[in-house]
Design an enzyme around this catalytic site. Structure first.
Site, PDB file in Angstrom:
ATOM      1  N   ARG A   1      -5.584   2.966   9.908  1.00  0.00           N
ATOM      2  CA  ARG A   1      -5.336   4.139   9.060  1.00  0.00           C
ATOM      3  C   ARG A   1      -5.008   3.711   7.614  1.00  0.00           C
ATOM      4  O   ARG A   1      -5.822   3.844   6.718  1.00  0.00           O
ATOM      5  CB  ARG A   1      -4.205   4.988   9.660  1.00  0.00           C
ATOM      6  CG  ARG A   1      -4.110   6.395   9.082  1.00  0.00           C
ATOM      7  CD  ARG A   1      -3.414   6.471   7.739  1.00  0.00           C
ATOM      8  NE  ARG A   1      -2.032   5.995   7.792  1.00  0.00           N
ATOM      9  CZ  ARG A   1      -1.280   5.830   6.706  1.00  0.00           C
ATOM     10  NH1 ARG A   1      -1.761   6.104   5.505  1.00  0.00           N
ATOM     11  NH2 ARG A   1      -0.045   5.361   6.808  1.00  0.00           N
ATOM     12  N   ASP A   2      -3.860   3.137   7.400  1.00  0.00           N
ATOM     13  CA  ASP A   2      -3.419   2.783   6.046  1.00  0.00           C
ATOM     14  C   ASP A   2      -4.327   1.707   5.439  1.00  0.00           C
ATOM     15  O   ASP A   2      -4.619   1.725   4.243  1.00  0.00           O
ATOM     16  CB  ASP A   2      -1.974   2.283   6.113  1.00  0.00           C
ATOM     17  CG  ASP A   2      -1.329   2.101   4.755  1.00  0.00           C
ATOM     18  OD1 ASP A   2      -1.727   2.790   3.806  1.00  0.00           O
ATOM     19  OD2 ASP A   2      -0.424   1.258   4.632  1.00  0.00           O
TER      20      ASP A   2
ATOM     21  N   HIS B   1       5.034  -4.210   1.486  1.00  0.00           N
ATOM     22  CA  HIS B   1       3.768  -4.700   0.923  1.00  0.00           C
ATOM     23  C   HIS B   1       3.991  -6.072   0.297  1.00  0.00           C
ATOM     24  O   HIS B   1       5.087  -6.383  -0.186  1.00  0.00           O
ATOM     25  CB  HIS B   1       3.245  -3.715  -0.119  1.00  0.00           C
ATOM     26  CG  HIS B   1       2.560  -2.526   0.484  1.00  0.00           C
ATOM     27  ND1 HIS B   1       1.736  -1.698  -0.233  1.00  0.00           N
ATOM     28  CD2 HIS B   1       2.563  -2.034   1.738  1.00  0.00           C
ATOM     29  CE1 HIS B   1       1.263  -0.746   0.555  1.00  0.00           C
ATOM     30  NE2 HIS B   1       1.763  -0.915   1.756  1.00  0.00           N
TER      31      HIS B   1
ATOM     32  N   HIS C   1       8.222  -0.518   5.827  1.00  0.00           N
ATOM     33  CA  HIS C   1       6.790  -0.610   5.524  1.00  0.00           C
ATOM     34  C   HIS C   1       6.678  -1.396   4.222  1.00  0.00           C
ATOM     35  O   HIS C   1       6.802  -0.838   3.126  1.00  0.00           O
ATOM     36  CB  HIS C   1       6.213   0.801   5.384  1.00  0.00           C
ATOM     37  CG  HIS C   1       4.736   0.860   5.155  1.00  0.00           C
ATOM     38  ND1 HIS C   1       3.852   1.288   6.131  1.00  0.00           N
ATOM     39  CD2 HIS C   1       3.971   0.547   4.094  1.00  0.00           C
ATOM     40  CE1 HIS C   1       2.617   1.241   5.655  1.00  0.00           C
ATOM     41  NE2 HIS C   1       2.658   0.805   4.414  1.00  0.00           N
TER      42      HIS C   1
ATOM     43  N   ASN D   1      -0.718  -4.199   2.083  1.00  0.00           N
ATOM     44  CA  ASN D   1       0.050  -4.229   3.328  1.00  0.00           C
ATOM     45  C   ASN D   1       0.352  -5.654   3.774  1.00  0.00           C
ATOM     46  O   ASN D   1      -0.506  -6.535   3.726  1.00  0.00           O
ATOM     47  CB  ASN D   1      -0.756  -3.552   4.439  1.00  0.00           C
ATOM     48  CG  ASN D   1      -0.817  -2.050   4.270  1.00  0.00           C
ATOM     49  OD1 ASN D   1       0.195  -1.398   4.063  1.00  0.00           O
ATOM     50  ND2 ASN D   1      -2.021  -1.501   4.330  1.00  0.00           N
TER      51      ASN D   1
ATOM     52  N   CYS E   1      -3.772  -2.988  -2.629  1.00  0.00           N
ATOM     53  CA  CYS E   1      -2.764  -2.120  -3.213  1.00  0.00           C
ATOM     54  C   CYS E   1      -3.430  -1.243  -4.260  1.00  0.00           C
ATOM     55  O   CYS E   1      -3.884  -1.747  -5.282  1.00  0.00           O
ATOM     56  CB  CYS E   1      -1.635  -2.918  -3.851  1.00  0.00           C
ATOM     57  SG  CYS E   1      -0.374  -1.846  -4.562  1.00  0.00           S
TER      58      CYS E   1
END
Ligand code: MG
Length: 315
Positions: free
Chosen positions: A31-32, A226, A224, A266, A257
């Site tokens: 998804r992300d 990065h 979450h 991520n 990003c």
């Protein structure tokens, strides 16, 4: 290239007292990750990716998003994907839902776990969600209430908890206040997003302290993180020391990003699992199978994985 295989390729295990013995890795790649990739993957490739990720032992795989295809064309096949998904027993497949329309679509294809998203800052809410900070929570509220009536759990994502591309530094009080509202709304877990990857270890602890002071227990919080500035694993370690037991990551570091000119967005699941394996923290994930999956996907996308572990393993 150097090729190592089997046990020799895994890190030596040196547990540290005071850290959790087991953590949940919440895989966001399909998804992300994919929503940030320029390449549009065909549905059968996405289904193979999710299946291979399930095969590695991952227990939570965020499968897709029911955000309008106008905003996220890469995931326009969400309905078909969920209809054709072969669910593995014991694996959770949450989906992202922006509003009640998204909820209807997700329910129609049998989604049994959801995630909603809001912002810690006004500018991100305006720029990315087309609303205000309060407006985003108001949009998510009926989704959470309706899902709870059906016995479905809903995760709440908060974007820009540490820094914002328009506003710069973010006061830790901002994500803390939003986290308290999501808890009150009934979110099962609240994922604090370092969307532009600017957090450092002390900053993570400062935000976690404010979040707890706002009444949100540590066991309801996920991080979450990065890797934009190479800080993601240091920040995970800070989170572990604070008792956090759920971390979001993306297989192979999928997804750059969008707010920085960086291929690294991520945190890569392999990099996370390598560190957790070395600390003797149980995840249930087979690192070799995972790295092989990311290699396969990188070949499909036509570019190398930004994961350092995938590169170092050379498999
Ligand atoms: Mg992300």
């Amino acid at each position: 290239p150097r090729t190592v295989a089997g046990m020799d390729a895994l890190p030596a295990v040196h547990p540290r007292p005071g850290l959790p013995s087991r953590v949940s890795v919440y895989e966001v790649g399909p998804r992300d990750g994919l929503q940030a990739e320029k390449t549009m993957l065909p549905l059968p490739v996405k289904l193979e990716l999710i299946d291979r990720l399930g095969e590695t032992g991952l227990g939570i795989i965020e499968a897709t998003s029911f955000v309008s295809a106008r905003w996220v064309p890469q995931l326009a096949d969400a309905d078909d994907l969920m209809a054709r998904l072969q669910r593995r027993p014991g694996v959770r497949y949450p989906v992202l839902v922006p509003n009640e329309r998204g909820l209807e679509r997700a329910m129609a294809v049998g989604a049994d776990e959801l995630a909603i998203f809001v912002s810690a800052t006004e500018t991100f809410a305006k720029q990315n969600l087309g609303t205000t900070l309060d407006g985003a929570i108001d949009m998510a509220a009926p989704v959470v209430r309706a899902a709870k009536r059906e016995g479905i759990q809903v995760r709440g994502y908060i974007s820009m908890c540490f820094g914002d591309p328009w506003e710069g530094r973010v006061d830790p009080a901002a994500p803390a206040a939003v986290a308290a509202r999501l808890l009150e709304l009934g979110c099962s877990t609240i994922s604090l997003g370092d969307t532009i990857g600017v957090a450092t270890a002390g900053h993570v602890l400062a935000v976690l302290d404010r979040v707890r002071a706002a009444g949100v227990p540590r066991d309801r919080i996920a991080l979450h993180l990065h890797d934009t500035y190479g800080q993601a694993l240091a920040n995970v370690l800070a989170g572990l020391e604070a008792g956090i037991t759920e971390f979001d990551s993306s297989a192979g570091g999928l997804g750059g990003c969008p707010y920085a000119k960086s291929a690294t967005g991520n945190l890569a699941t392999e990099d996370l699992v390598w560190m957790l394996d070395g600390l003797g923290i149980e995840t249930g994930i087979d690192l070799m199978k995972l790295a092989a999956t990311s290699r396969w996907l990188a070949a499909t996308l036509g570019r190398p994985s930004p994961s350092r572990v995938v590169a170092a393993l050379g498999i």
